[in-house]
Scaffold this active site. Structure first.
Site, PDB file in Angstrom:
ATOM      1  N   ARG A 131      62.713  78.054  26.645  1.00 17.04           N
ATOM      2  CA  ARG A 131      61.377  78.442  27.080  1.00 17.04           C
ATOM      3  C   ARG A 131      60.528  78.727  25.839  1.00 17.04           C
ATOM      4  O   ARG A 131      61.064  78.936  24.747  1.00 17.04           O
ATOM      5  CB  ARG A 131      61.434  79.686  27.967  1.00 17.04           C
ATOM      6  CG  ARG A 131      62.245  79.489  29.249  1.00 17.04           C
ATOM      7  CD  ARG A 131      62.353  80.798  30.026  1.00 17.04           C
ATOM      8  NE  ARG A 131      63.084  80.618  31.276  1.00 17.04           N
ATOM      9  CZ  ARG A 131      64.397  80.735  31.410  1.00 17.04           C
ATOM     10  NH1 ARG A 131      65.142  81.037  30.353  1.00 17.04           N
ATOM     11  NH2 ARG A 131      64.986  80.561  32.589  1.00 17.04           N
ATOM     12  N   LYS A 156      65.400  85.032  29.921  1.00 16.83           N
ATOM     13  CA  LYS A 156      64.933  85.480  31.234  1.00 16.83           C
ATOM     14  C   LYS A 156      66.076  86.154  31.979  1.00 16.83           C
ATOM     15  O   LYS A 156      67.189  85.636  32.022  1.00 16.83           O
ATOM     16  CB  LYS A 156      64.408  84.291  32.037  1.00 16.83           C
ATOM     17  CG  LYS A 156      63.667  84.681  33.301  1.00 16.83           C
ATOM     18  CD  LYS A 156      63.026  83.471  33.941  1.00 16.83           C
ATOM     19  CE  LYS A 156      62.230  83.867  35.185  1.00 16.83           C
ATOM     20  NZ  LYS A 156      61.574  82.687  35.809  1.00 16.83           N
ATOM     21  N   HIS A 262      56.521  74.182  28.723  1.00 16.16           N
ATOM     22  CA  HIS A 262      57.424  74.085  29.869  1.00 16.16           C
ATOM     23  C   HIS A 262      57.582  72.641  30.329  1.00 16.16           C
ATOM     24  O   HIS A 262      58.617  72.280  30.903  1.00 16.16           O
ATOM     25  CB  HIS A 262      56.912  74.960  31.018  1.00 16.16           C
ATOM     26  CG  HIS A 262      57.997  75.787  31.640  1.00 16.16           C
ATOM     27  ND1 HIS A 262      58.705  76.759  30.948  1.00 16.16           N
ATOM     28  CD2 HIS A 262      58.532  75.775  32.887  1.00 16.16           C
ATOM     29  CE1 HIS A 262      59.604  77.299  31.745  1.00 16.16           C
ATOM     30  NE2 HIS A 262      59.531  76.714  32.925  1.00 16.16           N
ATOM     31  N   ARG A 265      60.416  71.421  28.435  1.00 15.08           N
ATOM     32  CA  ARG A 265      61.667  71.962  28.998  1.00 15.08           C
ATOM     33  C   ARG A 265      62.068  71.180  30.248  1.00 15.08           C
ATOM     34  O   ARG A 265      63.243  70.827  30.421  1.00 15.08           O
ATOM     35  CB  ARG A 265      61.465  73.445  29.320  1.00 15.08           C
ATOM     36  CG  ARG A 265      62.646  74.136  29.996  1.00 15.08           C
ATOM     37  CD  ARG A 265      62.325  75.625  30.110  1.00 15.08           C
ATOM     38  NE  ARG A 265      63.096  76.289  31.151  1.00 15.08           N
ATOM     39  CZ  ARG A 265      64.309  76.812  30.976  1.00 15.08           C
ATOM     40  NH1 ARG A 265      64.907  76.724  29.801  1.00 15.08           N
ATOM     41  NH2 ARG A 265      64.929  77.426  31.973  1.00 15.08           N
ATOM     42  N   HIS A 288      69.598  79.027  33.805  1.00 14.36           N
ATOM     43  CA  HIS A 288      69.300  79.306  35.205  1.00 14.36           C
ATOM     44  C   HIS A 288      70.421  80.144  35.810  1.00 14.36           C
ATOM     45  O   HIS A 288      71.603  79.832  35.633  1.00 14.36           O
ATOM     46  CB  HIS A 288      69.169  78.005  36.001  1.00 14.36           C
ATOM     47  CG  HIS A 288      67.907  77.267  35.713  1.00 14.36           C
ATOM     48  ND1 HIS A 288      67.722  75.929  36.017  1.00 14.36           N
ATOM     49  CD2 HIS A 288      66.729  77.679  35.152  1.00 14.36           C
ATOM     50  CE1 HIS A 288      66.515  75.553  35.642  1.00 14.36           C
ATOM     51  NE2 HIS A 288      65.897  76.588  35.121  1.00 14.36           N
ATOM     52  N   TYR A 297      65.463  69.214  39.518  1.00 13.28           N
ATOM     53  CA  TYR A 297      65.340  68.033  38.666  1.00 13.28           C
ATOM     54  C   TYR A 297      65.991  66.803  39.299  1.00 13.28           C
ATOM     55  O   TYR A 297      65.657  65.678  38.933  1.00 13.28           O
ATOM     56  CB  TYR A 297      65.936  68.321  37.277  1.00 13.28           C
ATOM     57  CG  TYR A 297      65.210  69.450  36.598  1.00 13.28           C
ATOM     58  CD1 TYR A 297      63.903  69.299  36.148  1.00 13.28           C
ATOM     59  CD2 TYR A 297      65.815  70.696  36.435  1.00 13.28           C
ATOM     60  CE1 TYR A 297      63.229  70.341  35.547  1.00 13.28           C
ATOM     61  CE2 TYR A 297      65.145  71.744  35.833  1.00 13.28           C
ATOM     62  CZ  TYR A 297      63.853  71.563  35.394  1.00 13.28           C
ATOM     63  OH  TYR A 297      63.166  72.600  34.822  1.00 13.28           O
TER      64      TYR A 297
END
Length: 316
Positions: A131, A156, A262, A265, A288, A297
């Site tokens: 990120r 995150k 992003h 990414r 994630h 995706y």
């Protein structure tokens, strides 16, 4: 009261961005209720405020959720009050969107139109899947050339992880580290050079802030005063440096798609899937928590193992 909000946020190690956002929402809540103290308000006023954001403000669901988080923090952590379950809040609808993804050729053209540190940061984000703020907050010690990996600290969800270090960026990254060391040495000569450290590391390791390994990989061109301590030091680059560089490059090559860090990414994840990498591996690289987040995706690809051929093309 707002000073107490800031104190509680800092005790719990919230980022300065979250602090700014939460304080902003609490101010808006107070102003929307004729400057009454939040202690005199409650769940009904919070419901009305959040519903107003959705109905009149037409805010995104993520924006409404951020406002809710700020007010819940205010009441639970600062005022020590439990709000009743708010069933009457009009929720902003969360649209189901697929991410914007660049093709490999578009990524190459975009990077070719960039230069300097914006190019290096954009290349690193695309090559590692980090990120934007994870890239900006990298320290020199987090880059391991021997193992070919990058350690992302406090990503995150406050989770650490490792991701790939693109071999093609080894030489420019080494040059960047040499520049960081030169800049740091100059700061030390001028009586500065102590970088911000997370948590209580500055007390536990008093000299760590001046060590080369703890310096930001992408430091700012100028020193600034830390708003949380009043100390003048060199922070990392502002995120707008990369954003401006990417937008200027997109205009130069005539790229119509919206581009951001992003986007790179998203492109990283999609291109790895196209190359046949396992979705669990990609989940780990992206950081994630749930594989369901990574599965978006697969919708971008919109194809199975052998690909989907349009009926129009099949009949041609």
């Amino acid at each position: 009261m707002l000073d107490e909000v800031r104190r509680c946020l800092r005790v719990r190690h919230y980022s300065i961005r979250t602090e700014t956002a939460y304080v902003g929402w609490i101010k808006r809540f107070i102003l929307a209720n004729q400057r009454r103290h939040p202690r005199d308000l409650g769940g009904r006023e919070v419901e009305a405020f959040l519903s107003l954001l959705a109905v009149r403000g037409h805010v995104a669901a993520s924006t409404q959720n951020q406002a809710l988080s700020a007010l819940l923090f205010l009441y639970r952590e600062v005022l020590k009050q439990d709000l009743p379950w708010m069933e009457q809040v009009v929720r902003a609808k969360r649209p189901l969107r697929v991410p914007t993804v660049l093709s490999v050729a578009e990524v190459r053209a975009l990077l070719a139109a960039m230069e300097g540190r914006p190019w290096l940061m954009a290349s690193l984000i695309y090559g590692s899947g980090m990120r934007l703020m994870e890239c900006l907050r990298l320290r020199v010690k987090d880059v391991d050339f021997g193992r070919g990996e990058i350690t992302v600290r406090e990503g995150k969800g406050a989770r650490d992880r490792r991701t790939v270090l693109p071999a093609s960026l080894a030489v420019p990254l080494r040059r960047e580290i040499e520049r960081v060391q030169s800049l740091h040495a100059a700061d030390l000569r001028e009586g500065f050079g102590r970088v911000w450290l997370p948590f209580a590391l500055e007390r536990k390791y008093p000299n760590a802030g001046t060590e080369p390994g703890w310096q930001y990989l992408f430091p700012s061109e100028h020193r600034s005063v830390d708003p949380r301590g009043g100390v003048e030091r060199r922070h990392h680059l502002d995120d707008q440096v990369l954003s401006r560089g990417m937008k200027q490059a997109a205009r130069r090559i005539g790229l119509a798609k919206p581009v951001s860090a992003h986007t790179l990414r998203h492109s990283f994840a999609t291109h790895l899937l196209e190359a046949g990498y396992d979705i669990r591996t990609i989940q780990e690289l992206l950081g994630h928590k749930d594989v369901a987040t990574t599965q978006i995706y697969t919708h971008v690809l919109n194809r199975g193992g052998s690909g989907v051929l349009s009926p129009l093309d099949r009949n041609a």
